[in-house]
Design a protein around this motif. Structure first.
Motif, PDB file in Angstrom:
ATOM      1  N   PHE A 329       0.831  -1.203   0.000  1.00 22.70           N
ATOM      2  CA  PHE A 329       0.000   0.000   0.000  1.00 22.70           C
ATOM      3  C   PHE A 329       0.867   1.255   0.000  1.00 22.70           C
ATOM      4  O   PHE A 329       0.629   2.197  -0.766  1.00 22.70           O
ATOM      5  CB  PHE A 329      -0.914  -0.018   1.232  1.00 22.70           C
ATOM      6  CG  PHE A 329      -1.656   1.263   1.459  1.00 22.70           C
ATOM      7  CD1 PHE A 329      -2.837   1.531   0.777  1.00 22.70           C
ATOM      8  CD2 PHE A 329      -1.173   2.222   2.350  1.00 22.70           C
ATOM      9  CE1 PHE A 329      -3.521   2.722   0.988  1.00 22.70           C
ATOM     10  CE2 PHE A 329      -1.842   3.410   2.553  1.00 22.70           C
ATOM     11  CZ  PHE A 329      -3.022   3.665   1.872  1.00 22.70           C
ATOM     12  N   GLU A 332       2.562   1.713  -3.446  1.00 29.51           N
ATOM     13  CA  GLU A 332       1.629   2.107  -4.506  1.00 29.51           C
ATOM     14  C   GLU A 332       1.211   3.561  -4.381  1.00 29.51           C
ATOM     15  O   GLU A 332       0.851   4.202  -5.378  1.00 29.51           O
ATOM     16  CB  GLU A 332       0.399   1.204  -4.476  1.00 29.51           C
ATOM     17  CG  GLU A 332       0.685  -0.234  -4.917  1.00 29.51           C
ATOM     18  CD  GLU A 332      -0.521  -1.133  -4.767  1.00 29.51           C
ATOM     19  OE1 GLU A 332      -1.504  -0.699  -4.094  1.00 29.51           O
ATOM     20  OE2 GLU A 332      -0.491  -2.264  -5.289  1.00 29.51           O
ATOM     21  N   ASN A 333       1.254   4.088  -3.164  1.00 34.61           N
ATOM     22  CA  ASN A 333       0.811   5.452  -2.942  1.00 34.61           C
ATOM     23  C   ASN A 333       1.965   6.428  -2.716  1.00 34.61           C
ATOM     24  O   ASN A 333       1.743   7.562  -2.282  1.00 34.61           O
ATOM     25  CB  ASN A 333      -0.155   5.509  -1.753  1.00 34.61           C
ATOM     26  CG  ASN A 333      -1.483   4.835  -2.068  1.00 34.61           C
ATOM     27  OD1 ASN A 333      -2.355   5.413  -2.724  1.00 34.61           O
ATOM     28  ND2 ASN A 333      -1.634   3.588  -1.620  1.00 34.61           N
ATOM     29  N   LEU A 335       4.402   6.614  -0.587  1.00 39.99           N
ATOM     30  CA  LEU A 335       4.617   7.080   0.779  1.00 39.99           C
ATOM     31  C   LEU A 335       5.914   6.577   1.399  1.00 39.99           C
ATOM     32  O   LEU A 335       6.167   6.810   2.582  1.00 39.99           O
ATOM     33  CB  LEU A 335       3.431   6.660   1.661  1.00 39.99           C
ATOM     34  CG  LEU A 335       2.081   7.286   1.279  1.00 39.99           C
ATOM     35  CD1 LEU A 335       0.963   6.718   2.135  1.00 39.99           C
ATOM     36  CD2 LEU A 335       2.140   8.806   1.418  1.00 39.99           C
ATOM     37  N   HIS A 361       2.553   7.911   8.783  1.00 33.40           N
ATOM     38  CA  HIS A 361       1.598   8.173   7.690  1.00 33.40           C
ATOM     39  C   HIS A 361       0.176   8.388   8.205  1.00 33.40           C
ATOM     40  O   HIS A 361      -0.788   8.165   7.479  1.00 33.40           O
ATOM     41  CB  HIS A 361       1.625   6.999   6.705  1.00 33.40           C
ATOM     42  CG  HIS A 361       3.000   6.617   6.263  1.00 33.40           C
ATOM     43  ND1 HIS A 361       3.782   7.438   5.478  1.00 33.40           N
ATOM     44  CD2 HIS A 361       3.760   5.531   6.547  1.00 33.40           C
ATOM     45  CE1 HIS A 361       4.959   6.853   5.267  1.00 33.40           C
ATOM     46  NE2 HIS A 361       4.970   5.693   5.908  1.00 33.40           N
ATOM     47  N   ALA A 365      -2.554   8.710   5.412  1.00 38.05           N
ATOM     48  CA  ALA A 365      -3.359   7.476   5.354  1.00 38.05           C
ATOM     49  C   ALA A 365      -3.965   7.229   6.724  1.00 38.05           C
ATOM     50  O   ALA A 365      -3.497   6.370   7.485  1.00 38.05           O
ATOM     51  CB  ALA A 365      -2.485   6.298   4.922  1.00 38.05           C
ATOM     52  N   ASN A 383      -8.653  -3.834  -0.353  1.00 36.78           N
ATOM     53  CA  ASN A 383      -7.661  -2.761  -0.543  1.00 36.78           C
ATOM     54  C   ASN A 383      -7.559  -1.945   0.743  1.00 36.78           C
ATOM     55  O   ASN A 383      -8.575  -1.614   1.350  1.00 36.78           O
ATOM     56  CB  ASN A 383      -8.099  -1.822  -1.682  1.00 36.78           C
ATOM     57  CG  ASN A 383      -8.001  -2.507  -3.034  1.00 36.78           C
ATOM     58  OD1 ASN A 383      -6.926  -2.887  -3.453  1.00 36.78           O
ATOM     59  ND2 ASN A 383      -9.134  -2.661  -3.700  1.00 36.78           N
ATOM     60  N   PHE A 386      -7.001   4.570   1.414  1.00 34.03           N
ATOM     61  CA  PHE A 386      -6.112   5.727   1.394  1.00 34.03           C
ATOM     62  C   PHE A 386      -6.731   6.895   2.112  1.00 34.03           C
ATOM     63  O   PHE A 386      -6.070   7.636   2.814  1.00 34.03           O
ATOM     64  CB  PHE A 386      -5.770   6.116  -0.047  1.00 34.03           C
ATOM     65  CG  PHE A 386      -4.703   7.182  -0.111  1.00 34.03           C
ATOM     66  CD1 PHE A 386      -5.016   8.481  -0.469  1.00 34.03           C
ATOM     67  CD2 PHE A 386      -3.380   6.888   0.170  1.00 34.03           C
ATOM     68  CE1 PHE A 386      -4.038   9.466  -0.532  1.00 34.03           C
ATOM     69  CE2 PHE A 386      -2.393   7.862   0.111  1.00 34.03           C
ATOM     70  CZ  PHE A 386      -2.724   9.149  -0.244  1.00 34.03           C
TER      71      PHE A 386
END
Length: 387
Positions: A329, A332-333, A335, A361, A365, A383, A386
């Motif tokens: 995660f 993909e973002n 971070l 985060h 997030a 998932n 976010f």
């Protein structure tokens, strides 16, 4: 019988006030009134006594009474029950002891049980600890060799609690000959480089290790060496735990399964076993599921897993999968400043993992900690959210 009771009481009066036996003097009068001695010995009903005074169930009493048919009065049983109460055993605990060892009620308190308790007290055991030993040792508690055996085991295991952990798993520990069986095994294991702490931990995990014959222990060490774990290696304890009482055929079959499941060569399988011998104890289903996850889903190279096999010791649902999804995660973002490997992430303590990969985060997030906690319960969301 009355004279016998008076003799028992007079002997008990000579014990020091700090002894567990001293409470008998106070308790005997209570047990005497609860179950008075009948003037007619033939009228003593063993089954009734076991139920009413000892707290056994009727089926337990029927079974136990067969071993007590010679009892003609409650004199000895009363004294024994008072002794157990003096050691801190509850009524239910005493009933359990009597159900397992009915003949304990026939033991002479002054000549049989009191000397054993005195010896154990001399070793530093408290009354509650002796009570625990009575509950676990069964018939062996009535034998005087229990004292010298405890004198040997306590330093070896480091504490009474450690000894009890093994005794709970191996009830024959107190009946095995020390000089012929246990001591030779300990001497040999020490020669192989294991310290007493290692021997204690190994014995608790493999209870039969100390009480099996020396040749079998030698054979286990030989099998560990065949797997690439030599004597005096830091992994010997784990290797012995893994191969204990496994035949060469079963070990070979497990190696074949590992090679097929993780796509390892012979050399890679040997590396994995040498670094993490307990992989041989993992179930086939567990290994299959971890292979599917690590190789097929995460995409790790088989050779990489072979060199870091400790990853196979970790829970798939409780650690591997949840932490993989957190890293995925974050990647993909965008971070992550640095790209941590799955190996480093799963080997972190929970506190460190939260500090390094969750807490930084919170703003970007806000649901990450919640989703991670959910994942650790085995409920991995489709998932991670976010926002």
């Amino acid at each position: 019988m009355l004279r016998l009771r008076e003799c028992v009481v007079s002997r008990l009066l000579s014990w020091p006030s700090t002894s567990p036996i001293c409470s008998l003097r106070r308790l005997l009068s209570t047990t005497a009134s609860a179950a008075p001695i009948s003037p007619n010995p033939s009228s003593f009903a063993v089954e009734e006594y076991l139920v009413a005074t000892c707290g056994l169930t009727q089926p337990q009493a029927v079974k136990a009474s067969k071993k007590l048919s010679h009892l003609k009065s409650p004199a000895k049983p009363n004294a024994v029950l008072a002794l157990l109460a003096g050691l801190g055993l509850s009524g239910a605990d005493a009933a359990a002891v009597v159900a397992k060892d009915p003949r304990l009620l026939c033991a002479k308190v002054d000549k049989t049980l009191a000397p054993v308790i005195a010896g154990l007290t001399g070793l530093g055991l408290s009354s509650p600890e002796i009570g625990q030993l009575v509950s676990l040792a069964r018939t062996r508690f009535r034998c005087r060799p229990v004292v010298p055996r405890l004198q040997y085991y306590l330093p070896l295991f480091g504490s009474f609690d450690n000894f009890l952990r093994l005794l709970k798993r191996e009830s024959n520990l107190l009946s095995i000959d020390l000089d012929k069986v246990v001591k030779p095994n300990v001497v040999f294991l020490r020669e192989c480089g294991l310290g007493d702490c290692d021997i204690a931990k190994l014995s608790i995990r493999v209870p039969r290790m100390l009480i099996t014959n020396l040749e079998r222990v030698r054979a286990m060490v030989a099998r560990a060496e065949t797997l690439g774990v030599p004597r005096r290696s830091g992994m010997l304890k784990e290797a012995l735990q893994a191969v204990a009482f496994l035949s060469e055929e079963k070990i070979a079959a497990k190696l074949d399964y590992l090679k097929n499941t993780f796509r390892w060569s012979d050399a890679e399988a040997c590396i994995a076993v040498r670094k993490y011998p307990c992989v041989l104890k993992k179930s086939k289903e567990s290994l299959k599921r971890k292979s599917e996850f690590l190789v097929s889903e995460v995409g790790l190279e088989p050779v990489s897993i072979a060199h870091r096999p400790v990853v196979l010791s970790l829970s798939l649902e409780g650690r591997l999968r949840p932490r993989y999804y957190v890293i995925k995660f974050l990647k993909e973002n965008g971070l992550l400043d640095r790209d941590p490997s799955l190996y480093s992430a799963v080997n972190m303590t929970e506190k460190v993992f939260m500090k390094k990969l969750i807490s930084p985060h919170k703003e970007a997030a806000p649901h990450l900690a919640e989703d991670y906690a959910t994942a650790c319960k085995g409920e991995v969301p489709t998932n991670f959210r976010f926002m």
